[in-house]
Design an enzyme around this catalytic site. Structure first.
Site, PDB file in Angstrom:
ATOM      1  N   GLY A  23       0.773  -1.239   0.000  1.00  0.00           N
ATOM      2  CA  GLY A  23       0.000   0.000   0.000  1.00  0.00           C
ATOM      3  C   GLY A  23       0.804   1.288   0.000  1.00  0.00           C
ATOM      4  O   GLY A  23       0.289   2.331   0.414  1.00  0.00           O
ATOM      5  N   SER A  24       2.049   1.263  -0.510  1.00  0.00           N
ATOM      6  CA  SER A  24       2.815   2.517  -0.465  1.00  0.00           C
ATOM      7  C   SER A  24       2.273   3.546  -1.460  1.00  0.00           C
ATOM      8  O   SER A  24       2.265   4.745  -1.175  1.00  0.00           O
ATOM      9  CB  SER A  24       4.309   2.258  -0.699  1.00  0.00           C
ATOM     10  N   ASN A  25       1.795   3.106  -2.616  1.00  0.00           N
ATOM     11  CA  ASN A  25       1.192   4.069  -3.552  1.00  0.00           C
ATOM     12  C   ASN A  25      -0.106   4.639  -2.979  1.00  0.00           C
ATOM     13  O   ASN A  25      -0.368   5.832  -3.095  1.00  0.00           O
ATOM     14  CB  ASN A  25       0.942   3.407  -4.912  1.00  0.00           C
ATOM     15  N   ILE A 100      -6.160 -10.073 -11.846  1.00  0.00           N
ATOM     16  CA  ILE A 100      -6.492  -9.742 -13.232  1.00  0.00           C
ATOM     17  C   ILE A 100      -8.003  -9.582 -13.313  1.00  0.00           C
ATOM     18  O   ILE A 100      -8.756 -10.426 -12.815  1.00  0.00           O
ATOM     19  CB  ILE A 100      -5.999 -10.853 -14.182  1.00  0.00           C
ATOM     20  N   LEU A 101      -8.451  -8.479 -13.896  1.00  0.00           N
ATOM     21  CA  LEU A 101      -9.878  -8.151 -13.891  1.00  0.00           C
ATOM     22  C   LEU A 101     -10.551  -8.628 -15.181  1.00  0.00           C
ATOM     23  O   LEU A 101      -9.949  -8.589 -16.261  1.00  0.00           O
ATOM     24  CB  LEU A 101     -10.041  -6.640 -13.732  1.00  0.00           C
ATOM     25  N   ASN A 115      -4.339   2.424 -13.415  1.00  0.00           N
ATOM     26  CA  ASN A 115      -3.404   1.490 -12.778  1.00  0.00           C
ATOM     27  C   ASN A 115      -2.001   2.077 -12.835  1.00  0.00           C
ATOM     28  O   ASN A 115      -1.693   2.872 -13.715  1.00  0.00           O
ATOM     29  CB  ASN A 115      -3.432   0.154 -13.531  1.00  0.00           C
ATOM     30  N   HIS A 117       1.987   0.714 -13.093  1.00  0.00           N
ATOM     31  CA  HIS A 117       2.746  -0.501 -13.412  1.00  0.00           C
ATOM     32  C   HIS A 117       4.238  -0.175 -13.347  1.00  0.00           C
ATOM     33  O   HIS A 117       4.672   0.859 -13.859  1.00  0.00           O
ATOM     34  CB  HIS A 117       2.362  -1.009 -14.804  1.00  0.00           C
ATOM     35  N   GLU A 182       7.171   6.216  -8.878  1.00  0.00           N
ATOM     36  CA  GLU A 182       5.733   5.885  -8.841  1.00  0.00           C
ATOM     37  C   GLU A 182       5.018   6.834  -7.894  1.00  0.00           C
ATOM     38  O   GLU A 182       3.920   7.312  -8.161  1.00  0.00           O
ATOM     39  CB  GLU A 182       5.527   4.444  -8.354  1.00  0.00           C
TER      40      GLU A 182
HETATM   41  C1  GRF Z   1       4.018  -1.151  -7.262  1.00  0.00           C
HETATM   42  O1  GRF Z   1       5.315  -1.327  -7.766  1.00  0.00           O
HETATM   43  C2  GRF Z   1       3.025  -1.013  -8.378  1.00  0.00           C
HETATM   44  O2  GRF Z   1       3.554  -0.374  -9.506  1.00  0.00           O
HETATM   45  C3  GRF Z   1       2.704  -2.440  -8.708  1.00  0.00           C
HETATM   46  O3  GRF Z   1       2.715  -3.120  -7.476  1.00  0.00           O
HETATM   47  C4  GRF Z   1       3.520  -2.412  -6.556  1.00  0.00           C
HETATM   48  C5  GRF Z   1       2.628  -2.092  -5.407  1.00  0.00           C
HETATM   49  O4  GRF Z   1       3.307  -1.458  -4.370  1.00  0.00           O
HETATM   50  N1  GRF Z   1       1.462  -2.538  -9.433  1.00  0.00           N
HETATM   51  P1  GRF Z   1       2.499  -0.744  -3.212  1.00  0.00           P
HETATM   52  O5  GRF Z   1       1.497  -1.768  -2.690  1.00  0.00           O
HETATM   53  O6  GRF Z   1       1.819   0.451  -3.783  1.00  0.00           O
HETATM   54  O7  GRF Z   1       3.536  -0.402  -2.183  1.00  0.00           O
END
Ligand code: GRF
Length: 224
Positions: A23-25, A100-101, A115, A117, A182
């Protein structure tokens, strides 16, 4: 449904974030406190993941729709969509969501599902992107925010960040460098969307009317 950008549209948008783990993003999106967006809920496909704790610490409503509780992809996606739609989101943000959706699900959220990536798409869709980039010896790697389409990791690109691949990189050091970017580009993309500057056109193209053109090339290794 098509969303047209309206310059200066300040109406607050409702956002639902989907996670499966760390969950860092999600965390940077919560902490960015984007003025035009209200995070209505965080939904995880797994119970007991760190991202859920972080969301709760931020006072955000959390829900778990566990894929393990559903016999197939269709029933999981239907349950997930029913939960998401309780919050009537303008935007659904996949942030480390590892399922995968189905195309029905994707169609339901067309133009409002994005999303992130960890590669410069269309290179390295799928898993283990950093390992694969290192194995191929590419000198530039990065991350991509894109609209989701049924074609996995191939939706219309909104924003990308490129980083150099260094000679002594390991998958972990490369991941760390990419993840830092990101955390910069995802809040930007969400801010654009919620401010009404970003949409997906009926022809499948990204319409972005708030774009700063970069002035410099990233060259790696650097010129001497
Ligand atoms: C990130 O690298 C994102 O790009 C990918 O999965 C990872 C998730 O990291 N889809 P976090 O859960 O947001 O820390």
């Amino acid at each position: 449904m098509k969303h047209r950008p309206e310059s200066g549209n300040t109406t607050e948008k409702s956002v639902v974030i989907l996670i499966s783990g760390r969950g860092s993003n999600m965390q940077v999106l919560l902490e960015a406190e984007l003025p035009c967006c209200r995070i209505a809920a965080v939904i995880s496909s797994k119970a007991d993941v760190p991202g859920l704790d972080i969301a709760m610490q931020h006072g955000i409503t959390t829900q778990v729709v566990a894929h393990r509780d559903h016999p197939d992809r269709e029933s999981f996606d239907a349950a997930l969509a029913a939960t998401i739609d309780l919050y009537q989101p303008d935007l659904v943000v996949l942030a480390g969501f590892m399922r995968i959706l189905t195309s029905n699900f994707v169609a339901h959220y067309q133009g409002r599902l994005i999303n992130i990536h960890p590669s410069l798409l269309p290179s390295y869709g799928g898993l283990d992107t950093h390992e694969r980039a290192l194995r191929d010896g590419v000198k530039i790697h990065g991350c991509t925010v894109h609209f989701v389409t049924p074609d996995l990791d191939h939706g219309p690109i909104i924003i990308q960040a490129a980083v150099p691949v260094l000679m002594d990189d390991t998958p972990a050091t490369l991941e760390e460098r990419v993840l830092r970017e990101e955390h910069r580009i995802y809040p930007q993309a969400v801010r654009w969307f919620c401010s009404g500057y970003l949409s997906l056109e009926a022809n499948g193209r990204v319409l972005l009317n708030r774009m700063k053109q970069p002035g410099a090339a990233l060259i790696a290794p650097g010129l001497e």
